[in-house]
Write an enzyme that holds these catalytic residues in place. Structure first.
Site, PDB file in Angstrom:
ATOM      1  N   GLN A   1      -9.957  -3.822  -4.041  1.00 17.51           N
ATOM      2  CA  GLN A   1     -11.273  -3.382  -3.584  1.00 17.51           C
ATOM      3  C   GLN A   1     -12.334  -3.661  -4.649  1.00 17.51           C
ATOM      4  O   GLN A   1     -13.434  -4.138  -4.344  1.00 17.51           O
ATOM      5  CB  GLN A   1     -11.234  -1.883  -3.261  1.00 17.51           C
ATOM      6  CG  GLN A   1     -12.559  -1.342  -2.774  1.00 17.51           C
ATOM      7  CD  GLN A   1     -12.942  -1.925  -1.422  1.00 17.51           C
ATOM      8  OE1 GLN A   1     -12.163  -1.870  -0.496  1.00 17.51           O
ATOM      9  NE2 GLN A   1     -14.133  -2.487  -1.316  1.00 17.51           N
TER      10      GLN A   1
ATOM     11  N   ASP B   1     -17.428   6.885  -2.122  1.00 21.28           N
ATOM     12  CA  ASP B   1     -16.254   6.726  -1.261  1.00 21.28           C
ATOM     13  C   ASP B   1     -16.047   8.067  -0.558  1.00 21.28           C
ATOM     14  O   ASP B   1     -16.676   9.078  -0.894  1.00 21.28           O
ATOM     15  CB  ASP B   1     -15.032   6.347  -2.134  1.00 21.28           C
ATOM     16  CG  ASP B   1     -13.782   6.032  -1.309  1.00 21.28           C
ATOM     17  OD1 ASP B   1     -13.893   5.819  -0.087  1.00 21.28           O
ATOM     18  OD2 ASP B   1     -12.680   6.002  -1.906  1.00 21.28           O
TER      19      ASP B   1
ATOM     20  N   ARG C   1     -13.379  -8.722   0.696  1.00 24.81           N
ATOM     21  CA  ARG C   1     -11.948  -8.423   0.508  1.00 24.81           C
ATOM     22  C   ARG C   1     -11.143  -9.690   0.748  1.00 24.81           C
ATOM     23  O   ARG C   1     -10.205 -10.009   0.023  1.00 24.81           O
ATOM     24  CB  ARG C   1     -11.498  -7.308   1.468  1.00 24.81           C
ATOM     25  CG  ARG C   1     -12.100  -5.936   1.181  1.00 24.81           C
ATOM     26  CD  ARG C   1     -11.617  -5.383  -0.153  1.00 24.81           C
ATOM     27  NE  ARG C   1     -10.159  -5.326  -0.214  1.00 24.81           N
ATOM     28  CZ  ARG C   1      -9.392  -4.365   0.317  1.00 24.81           C
ATOM     29  NH1 ARG C   1      -9.957  -3.351   0.942  1.00 24.81           N
ATOM     30  NH2 ARG C   1      -8.072  -4.388   0.188  1.00 24.81           N
TER      31      ARG C   1
ATOM     32  N   ARG D   1       0.887  -1.177   0.000  1.00 24.67           N
ATOM     33  CA  ARG D   1       0.000   0.000   0.000  1.00 24.67           C
ATOM     34  C   ARG D   1       0.913   1.211   0.000  1.00 24.67           C
ATOM     35  O   ARG D   1       1.655   1.433   0.968  1.00 24.67           O
ATOM     36  CB  ARG D   1      -0.925  -0.009   1.213  1.00 24.67           C
ATOM     37  CG  ARG D   1      -1.663   1.297   1.387  1.00 24.67           C
ATOM     38  CD  ARG D   1      -2.830   1.213   2.336  1.00 24.67           C
ATOM     39  NE  ARG D   1      -3.959   0.538   1.694  1.00 24.67           N
ATOM     40  CZ  ARG D   1      -5.208   0.572   2.145  1.00 24.67           C
ATOM     41  NH1 ARG D   1      -5.501   1.253   3.246  1.00 24.67           N
ATOM     42  NH2 ARG D   1      -6.184  -0.052   1.508  1.00 24.67           N
TER      43      ARG D   1
ATOM     44  N   CYS E   1     -16.407   1.316  -0.003  1.00 25.32           N
ATOM     45  CA  CYS E   1     -15.255   0.480   0.359  1.00 25.32           C
ATOM     46  C   CYS E   1     -14.915   0.563   1.840  1.00 25.32           C
ATOM     47  O   CYS E   1     -14.232  -0.314   2.373  1.00 25.32           O
ATOM     48  CB  CYS E   1     -14.049   0.873  -0.484  1.00 25.32           C
ATOM     49  SG  CYS E   1     -13.450   2.555  -0.198  1.00 25.32           S
TER      50      CYS E   1
ATOM     51  N   HIS F   1      -7.092   1.071  -6.709  1.00 25.51           N
ATOM     52  CA  HIS F   1      -7.335   0.134  -5.600  1.00 25.51           C
ATOM     53  C   HIS F   1      -7.986  -1.125  -6.193  1.00 25.51           C
ATOM     54  O   HIS F   1      -9.171  -1.409  -5.952  1.00 25.51           O
ATOM     55  CB  HIS F   1      -8.245   0.801  -4.573  1.00 25.51           C
ATOM     56  CG  HIS F   1      -8.261   0.139  -3.240  1.00 25.51           C
ATOM     57  ND1 HIS F   1      -7.497  -0.979  -2.927  1.00 25.51           N
ATOM     58  CD2 HIS F   1      -8.982   0.419  -2.102  1.00 25.51           C
ATOM     59  CE1 HIS F   1      -7.720  -1.338  -1.675  1.00 25.51           C
ATOM     60  NE2 HIS F   1      -8.616  -0.506  -1.160  1.00 25.51           N
TER      61      HIS F   1
HETATM   62  N1   CP Z   1     -11.303  -0.405   1.920  1.00 26.29           N
HETATM   63  C1   CP Z   1     -10.037  -0.453   2.397  1.00 26.29           C
HETATM   64  O1   CP Z   1      -9.072  -0.606   1.645  1.00 26.29           O
HETATM   65  O2   CP Z   1      -9.952  -0.341   3.745  1.00 26.29           O
HETATM   66  P1   CP Z   1      -8.623  -0.126   4.604  1.00 26.29           P
HETATM   67  O3   CP Z   1      -8.083   1.233   4.264  1.00 26.29           O
HETATM   68  O4   CP Z   1      -9.089  -0.248   6.014  1.00 26.29           O
HETATM   69  O5   CP Z   1      -7.610  -1.190   4.232  1.00 26.29           O
HETATM   70  N1  NVA Z   2     -10.099   6.594  -1.498  1.00 21.87           N
HETATM   71  C1  NVA Z   2      -9.733   6.149  -0.171  1.00 21.87           C
HETATM   72  C2  NVA Z   2      -9.920   4.672  -0.057  1.00 21.87           C
HETATM   73  C3  NVA Z   2      -9.622   4.106   1.304  1.00 21.87           C
HETATM   74  C4  NVA Z   2      -9.773   2.620   1.358  1.00 21.87           C
HETATM   75  C5  NVA Z   2      -8.311   6.541   0.131  1.00 21.87           C
HETATM   76  O1  NVA Z   2      -7.449   6.418  -0.750  1.00 21.87           O
HETATM   77  O2  NVA Z   2      -8.041   6.996   1.244  1.00 21.87           O
END
Ligand code: CP
Ligand code: NVA
Length: 312
Positions: free
Chosen positions: A141, A229, A296, A111, A268, A138
Site C-alpha cells: 500500500q 485510514d 496498487r 494476506r 488506502c 502493509h
Molecule cells: N487497500 C487495500 O489493501 O484494500 P483491500 O483490503 O481491498 O485489498
Molecule cells: N488498516 C486496514 C487496512 C485495510 C486495507 C486493515 O488492516 O483492515
C-alpha cells in the site's frame, strides 16, 4: 553463487536503492502502457512463464484484483485461495505449506492475520514471499501511495507527510518508508492507538524524521500530504471504543486547511465516510484516492519484477 530469495516483507528491511528502483520502474511501466487494454501484457513480459500464488486470511478487493491484474500484465499467471479453503485452515504447519507451494509456483503473496506467520512462511519458502497486509504492516500500500505522491508532486524526498488517526498497520509501513526515502512524517494519534514503538525506534536509528503528537492540527500543519485510514481495522474487536476515542481525529476541511495549500489527501480504502474522513475531503479536489487504488497495480508489478530479479 546463488542469490538470496528476494522477499518483500517490510519496507524497513529493503535497501533505499531497491525501493527507488521499484518506484521508478512502476512509473515508467505505467507510462509505457498508457491507453492500452488492461488485459494486454507489457512488451517485456518480465513474469513470462511465472505463477504467483495468493493466499487470503482476510477480506480484500484492491489487493486481490491488483495482484491478479499485475501478473497478467507482466505476462504471468496466478492461483488464488482463501486460507480457510486450504489445509492451513485446518492446522497444517505454515512451514510445510511454504515448502509445498515452493515446488509449484514462482512467488507467493499472503494476506495474514498474524505478521509472524508471513515471516515463518518466508523462512521456509524457496520462492519470493510478498506481504499483502498483516496486523502489523502493509508495505505494498505504501509503495502505491509514494508512487501516487510522486506522480502528482515530484520526489517525496524532503516533503512532509501527516498521518492522522489510528497508528495502525498502514501507518507502520509509512514509518518504515520515511527514513529510507527521506521524507518527514508527522503522526497524530490518541495515546491508546499510538504507532508501534519498535517501528518508531527503528526509524529513529535509521535517521528518520518522525514526530508523534496527540494533536491532529500540529501534525497536519504545513504537510504536503495528509493520510488516514479506517479507525477499525480487520481483526480489531473494540469497535465502539475506537469510534469514540478517535472522533477528534476526523480529517475534515478545517483540518485540511492546516496543511499546505496544495496538499494531497490519501486513504488506502475501504473508507468510512463520516468517520475517519468527511465526505467533502475524500470526494474533494485534494483527494487522490482512486489514483492510489490504481497504483496498487502499477507498484505491485514492479515489486513482482524486483522479486523476480528483473530490476534493482
Ligand atoms: N487497500 C487495500 O489493501 O484494500 P483491500 O483490503 O481491498 O485489498
Ligand atoms: N488498516 C486496514 C487496512 C485495510 C486495507 C486493515 O488492516 O483492515
Amino acid at each position: 553463487m546463488t542469490q538470496p530469495v528476494r522477499h518483500f516483507l517490510d519496507l524497513w528491511r529493503l535497501e533505499r536503492g531497491d525501493l527507488r528502483a521499484i518506484l521508478d520502474d512502476a512509473r515508467a511501466r505505467k507510462a509505457a502502457r498508457a491507453g492500452w487494454p488492461k488485459g494486454m501484457a507489457d512488451a517485456d513480459r518480465p513474469a513470462d512463464g511465472r505463477t504467483l500464488a495468493m493466499i487470503f486470511e482476510k477480506h480484500s478487493t484492491r489487493t486481490r484484483f491488483s495482484f491478479d491484474a499485475a501478473m497478467r500484465q507482466l505476462g504471468g499467471s496466478t492461483i488464488i485461495s482463501n486460507a480457510g479453503d486450504m489445509q492451513i485452515g485446518r492446522g497444517e504447519p505454515i512451514e510445510d505449506t511454504a515448502r509445498v507451494l515452493s515446488r509449484m509456483v514462482d512467488a507467493v503473496m499472503i494476506r495474514a492475520n498474524v505478521h509472524e506467520d508471513v515471516e515463518r512462511f518466508a523462512l521456509s519458502s524457496a520462492v519470493p514471499v510478498i506481504n499483502g497486509l498483516t496486523d502489523r504492516s502493509h508495505p505494498c500500500q505504501i509503495m502505491a501511495d509514494l508512487l501516487t505522491f510522486e506522480e502528482h508532486r515530484g520526489s517525496v524526498e524532503g516533503r512532509t507527510f501527516a498521518w492522522v488517526g489510528d497508528g495502525n498497520n498502514v501507518c507502520a509501513s509509512l514509518i518504515h518508508a520515511a527514513p529510507k526515502l527521506g521524507f518527514r512524517l508527522n503522526i497524530a494519534s490518541p495515546a491508546i492507538y499510538h504507532p508501534d514503538l519498535l517501528d518508531l525506534a527503528r526509524a529513529a536509528e535509521q535517521q528518520g524524521q518522525i514526530m508523534t503528537t496527540e494533536d491532529p492540527r500540529e501534525a497536519v500543519r504545513g504537510a504536503d500530504c495528509v493520510i488516514t485510514d479506517t479507525w477499525v481495522s480487520m481483526g480489531d474487536t473494540d469497535h465502539d471504543e475506537r469510534l469514540d476515542t478517535l472522533e477528534p481525529y476526523q480529517v475534515d476541511e478545517v483540518l485540511m486547511d492546516e496543511a499546505h495549500a496544495d496538499a494531497l489527501f490519501m486513504h488506502c480504502l475501504p473508507a468510512h465516510r463520516g468517520e475517519e474522513v468527511s465526505d467533502a475531503v475524500i470526494d474533494g479536489p485534494q483527494s487522490v484516492i482512486f489514483d492510489e487504488a490504481e497504483n496498487r497495480l502499477h507498484a505491485q508489478k514492479s515489486i513482482l519484477a524486483w522479486c523476480f530479479g528483473k530490476i534493482g
